[in-house]
Enzyme design. Structure first.
Site, PDB file in Angstrom:
ATOM      1  N   LYS A  65       0.811  -1.224   0.000  1.00 11.56           N
ATOM      2  CA  LYS A  65       0.000   0.000   0.000  1.00 11.56           C
ATOM      3  C   LYS A  65       0.851   1.285   0.000  1.00 11.56           C
ATOM      4  O   LYS A  65       0.440   2.291  -0.572  1.00 11.56           O
ATOM      5  CB  LYS A  65      -0.961   0.005   1.189  1.00 11.56           C
ATOM      6  CG  LYS A  65      -2.091  -1.013   1.050  1.00 11.56           C
ATOM      7  CD  LYS A  65      -3.063  -0.897   2.194  1.00 11.56           C
ATOM      8  CE  LYS A  65      -4.151  -1.967   2.096  1.00 11.56           C
ATOM      9  NZ  LYS A  65      -5.149  -1.844   3.161  1.00 11.56           N
ATOM     10  N   TYR A 214     -11.670 -10.440  10.220  1.00 11.96           N
ATOM     11  CA  TYR A 214     -12.852 -11.301  10.196  1.00 11.96           C
ATOM     12  C   TYR A 214     -12.397 -12.746  10.048  1.00 11.96           C
ATOM     13  O   TYR A 214     -11.237 -13.013   9.725  1.00 11.96           O
ATOM     14  CB  TYR A 214     -13.784 -10.920   9.032  1.00 11.96           C
ATOM     15  CG  TYR A 214     -13.139 -11.142   7.688  1.00 11.96           C
ATOM     16  CD1 TYR A 214     -12.440 -10.127   7.053  1.00 11.96           C
ATOM     17  CD2 TYR A 214     -13.195 -12.392   7.070  1.00 11.96           C
ATOM     18  CE1 TYR A 214     -11.816 -10.340   5.847  1.00 11.96           C
ATOM     19  CE2 TYR A 214     -12.576 -12.613   5.855  1.00 11.96           C
ATOM     20  CZ  TYR A 214     -11.884 -11.586   5.253  1.00 11.96           C
ATOM     21  OH  TYR A 214     -11.251 -11.810   4.054  1.00 11.96           O
TER      22      TYR A 214
END
Ligand code: ATR
Length: 272
Positions: A65, A214
């Site tokens: 990123k 998650y």
């Protein structure tokens, strides 16, 4: 057909191709979307090759990123604030870098009927994941946004990037003295099934707890929050779909509905 890619390392586990293909179907967009494992040395060249081959855009995940930010010709305000890029758009020989992670989180909170305006928010962590969501959280006009980090100095450094009096930095010991409406786990603790050393006093029966991670099961942090009577616990699957929806919108100019995609992913996770 317009081509898109997601770059990461590792990338095999990425749900982005599934998500974007569902969005494309839903919005009747004729696109292809693939995943690509890259390396630090090859990433920039690979992106340029993809552009030369007609690629229209790319998502970027860990660990590229920051590199994606470096190779962008232009950056959105939120990418600058995040210090990282997760969405690249290629047109007119310009590489435009954006960051949709924060808006993905905020939209998922909104979809869960959580209002942030006037609320006290505790954001745990001071790495890239935390930095990526600060500006979009502040845009929701919370009363305060407290950053807590194991290494306090890093949290102090992080808030110095933002000139905003609603921001403060504290240590985990100090969480014994606060009580907040929303707690967001942006540490990487859940990835190794660890629990951040948060004081139980920070949670009240009206506190909403969110983990950016998650999985098939609730993270140890969310289990701990539920055991300590949090009003609601939410994992990061909706944030994943939300950031993808915002990237899709950037590229295609149409806004997909994240709900059916989230349901399909949840079903896949449950069956895995
Ligand atoms: P990312 O890009 O996912 O944010 P990072 O930049 O490596 O990853 O940051 C990881 C964050 O998780 C840091 O804030 C780290 O705290 P330190 O700065 O003190 O290292 C935090 N973290 C990781 N494991 C943790 C744990 N077990 N308990 C609390 N915080 C943890």
């Amino acid at each position: 057909m317009d081509s898109y890619l997601v770059y990461g390392n590792p990338i095999a586990q990425s749900k982005s191709p599934f998500i974007h293909q569902m969005f494309a179907q839903q919005c009747q967009q004729n696109i292809e979307y693939d995943k690509r494992c890259s390396t630090e040395n090859e990433f920039t060249d690979e992106v340029h090759r993809f552009i030369a081959n007609g690629g229209k855009g790319a998502n970027v995940t860990a660990p590229f990123k920051e590199q994606a930010m470096q190779l962008s010709d232009e950056l959105s305000v939120r990418a600058k604030a995040a210090g990282a890029v997760n969405t690249l758009s290629f047109s007119n020989n310009i590489i435009f870098g954006d960051n949709t992670d924060g808006v993905g989180l905020v939209n998922d909170l909104i979809d869960n009927n959580i209002t942030l305006t006037g609320k006290s928010i505790l954001l745990m962590g001071a790495g890239g994941a935390a930095r990526g969501v600060i500006q979009p959280l502040l845009e929701q006009n919370p009363q305060q946004l407290i950053i807590v980090n194991r290494t306090l100095e890093k949290a102090k450094q992080l808030i110095s990037h933002f000139n905003d009096e609603r921001l403060s930095a504290i240590s985990f010991e100090q969480t014994a003295n606060i009580n907040v409406d929303v707690i967001i786990n942006a540490t990487s603790a859940s990835l190794s099934a660890k629990l951040p050393p948060l004081s139980v006093s920070a949670i009240s029966p009206s506190t909403v707890c969110y983990d950016m991670v998650y999985g098939k099961e609730l993270t140890p942090f969310l289990v701990w929050c539920a055991d300590n009577n949090a009003s609601k616990v939410i994992d990061g699957l909706g944030m994943l779909v939300g950031q993808a929806a915002e990237s899709f919108y950037q590229w295609r100019g149409v806004r997909p509905d994240p709900k059916p995609v989230l349901l399909a992913l949840r079903e896949m996770l449950d069956k895995s």
